[in-house]
Design a protein around this motif. Sequence first.
Motif, PDB file in Angstrom:
ATOM      1  N   SER A  79       0.848  -1.190   0.000  1.00  0.00           N
ATOM      2  CA  SER A  79       0.000   0.000   0.000  1.00  0.00           C
ATOM      3  C   SER A  79       0.885   1.242   0.000  1.00  0.00           C
ATOM      4  O   SER A  79       1.970   1.238   0.591  1.00  0.00           O
ATOM      5  CB  SER A  79      -0.898   0.002   1.236  1.00  0.00           C
ATOM      6  N   PRO A  80       0.432   2.324  -0.671  1.00  0.00           N
ATOM      7  CA  PRO A  80       1.241   3.554  -0.680  1.00  0.00           C
ATOM      8  C   PRO A  80       1.297   4.189   0.704  1.00  0.00           C
ATOM      9  O   PRO A  80       0.378   4.060   1.511  1.00  0.00           O
ATOM     10  CB  PRO A  80       0.496   4.460  -1.658  1.00  0.00           C
ATOM     11  N   THR A  81       2.374   4.865   0.953  1.00  0.00           N
ATOM     12  CA  THR A  81       2.510   5.609   2.205  1.00  0.00           C
ATOM     13  C   THR A  81       1.854   6.975   2.062  1.00  0.00           C
ATOM     14  O   THR A  81       1.485   7.411   0.952  1.00  0.00           O
ATOM     15  CB  THR A  81       3.985   5.808   2.565  1.00  0.00           C
ATOM     16  N   LYS A  82       1.743   7.671   3.162  1.00  0.00           N
ATOM     17  CA  LYS A  82       1.176   9.023   3.151  1.00  0.00           C
ATOM     18  C   LYS A  82       2.011   9.943   2.266  1.00  0.00           C
ATOM     19  O   LYS A  82       1.466  10.731   1.473  1.00  0.00           O
ATOM     20  CB  LYS A  82       1.109   9.551   4.575  1.00  0.00           C
ATOM     21  N   GLU A 111       3.856   9.151  -0.285  1.00  0.00           N
ATOM     22  CA  GLU A 111       3.679   8.809  -1.701  1.00  0.00           C
ATOM     23  C   GLU A 111       2.369   9.379  -2.235  1.00  0.00           C
ATOM     24  O   GLU A 111       2.298   9.840  -3.380  1.00  0.00           O
ATOM     25  CB  GLU A 111       3.724   7.290  -1.864  1.00  0.00           C
ATOM     26  N   VAL A 112       1.340   9.331  -1.409  1.00  0.00           N
ATOM     27  CA  VAL A 112       0.065   9.928  -1.826  1.00  0.00           C
ATOM     28  C   VAL A 112       0.212  11.438  -1.986  1.00  0.00           C
ATOM     29  O   VAL A 112      -0.279  12.026  -2.961  1.00  0.00           O
ATOM     30  CB  VAL A 112      -1.054   9.609  -0.807  1.00  0.00           C
ATOM     31  N   GLU A 113       0.905  12.065  -1.070  1.00  0.00           N
ATOM     32  CA  GLU A 113       1.093  13.521  -1.143  1.00  0.00           C
ATOM     33  C   GLU A 113       1.931  13.897  -2.364  1.00  0.00           C
ATOM     34  O   GLU A 113       1.680  14.935  -3.002  1.00  0.00           O
ATOM     35  CB  GLU A 113       1.750  14.016   0.141  1.00  0.00           C
ATOM     36  N   TYR A 114       2.918  13.052  -2.704  1.00  0.00           N
ATOM     37  CA  TYR A 114       3.694  13.300  -3.934  1.00  0.00           C
ATOM     38  C   TYR A 114       2.777  13.244  -5.156  1.00  0.00           C
ATOM     39  O   TYR A 114       2.843  14.102  -6.054  1.00  0.00           O
ATOM     40  CB  TYR A 114       4.810  12.264  -4.074  1.00  0.00           C
TER      41      TYR A 114
END
Length: 475
Positions: free
Chosen positions: A117-120, A122-125
Amino acid sequence: MELADFIEKIADKQDQILFTEAFQAYNSKLYRSAYIIFWLTCAESLKHKFQVCARRGDSAARDLYQKITNKEGQHAAVDKAILSYAQKYGLITDAECQQLEYIYTMRCIYAHPYKTSPTKKEVEYAINTIMSIVLTRPPLFTQGYVEELVSKLTNDECYLSDVENIVRSTAQQWLAKIGPSYHKMFFEKYIQANELLLASPVVLFRRRAQWILDEVLKKISFAAYDDEEWYNWVATYPQTILDVLQVESSGLRQIGDRARDYLVNTILKSAEKAPEYLNILIPYLKDQEFLGHNYTIIHSRLLELPLDVLRCTQLSIDMYLPAILGALQSGNFNRQNEVATFISRNRDSISMLSSEQQFELGIRIHEAAIHSAFSAQSYINAIASSPNEYPLDFIKGLVQAVVVLDAQGRCIHVYWSQIKVLSSLFSNISDARDLIENINKSIQEYFERGGYSVTYKKMLEEQYDLNQCNWLTLQ
């Protein structure tokens, strides 16, 4: 990160729906769902941009949008194709495409529940990248539209009005819809296409290009190209560049020395066939520091040009007075008559000269008349019939020409035949009394020195009291 900080920056309200749902998943720490929906927001936004541009009349965008919908109709994966089409059309750059491809690749990985699962972070990027590259940009036209627009402008006479303010206003609207990175492309492709049309009898295309290209240059500025690039442009497309400079002559200062030399030479070489280009030089004719070595070249060429050519320009008479005086002193009857005819038809322009210039012009015209330039003679006769309609200093110059003075100011010759012609000039010109008295004095001294034959002296003594005579009114 707050949703409100992003929503107000999104260019298309339609994109706000999916983005809001993705952000809610992010706030709920559902990072996998958030990542996937953020990607869907990106892909749908790119697709919608094609649709908008297609509706506005861009055939290239229409073709690409049709390909996307066809793939969707066949239930084929379209995300990778959308990125490829966006790069091809110009919605995104090559580097931006690589950034989005990375997010798409990770989206494919994160979509599987058994994968990482993506990290926080990675989502913000993904959020920041998609916002900056896609969501904050309005659907602007790119290469396909630019090429199609240039084709219409250079082939269809009826495509646009021939009224300047309408053409300029329309050009401004186009530039607002074309991506800023494609403004230079528009300028370049239009110049290339327009140069090919210069031999066309349809002058509308040329006039239209002047106004539109001027508007484009206001957007990108002359600084968009360096000196070497401007030299290449003017060497390859000189007439179109000259047409643009006719509208904005200040560009001559901004294109570099080599390009300026090239254009100056082109203007002077083509002056007799295209005198309108001389107008580009008018603001600089007295600026020797700026023109440098071109200053002498330009002014020498102006002396050579026929007055009919100069008259077709916006040059004021004082700017080409040296050419007029040179022609009057040339001893060439054709050139003298040409000047006399020109001056007689442009009488009001004499008042634009300084007092000194008017005085010298009067002398030189009268000298040409004395030496049998028939148009100058006719002009002098016409002036004599209504002298008060002409500037006083010009009349004084005409009067002065009846005597020739040496370096010490002594009269060395008198044109007796012209004294009779000019006699009617003096009865109503009280302001010229000092000049008349000086000329009388010069002639009297000339007479006392025995400046003419004994026979002519005897004839005058029989008719006049030569000690009291006003020589300028001898009948």
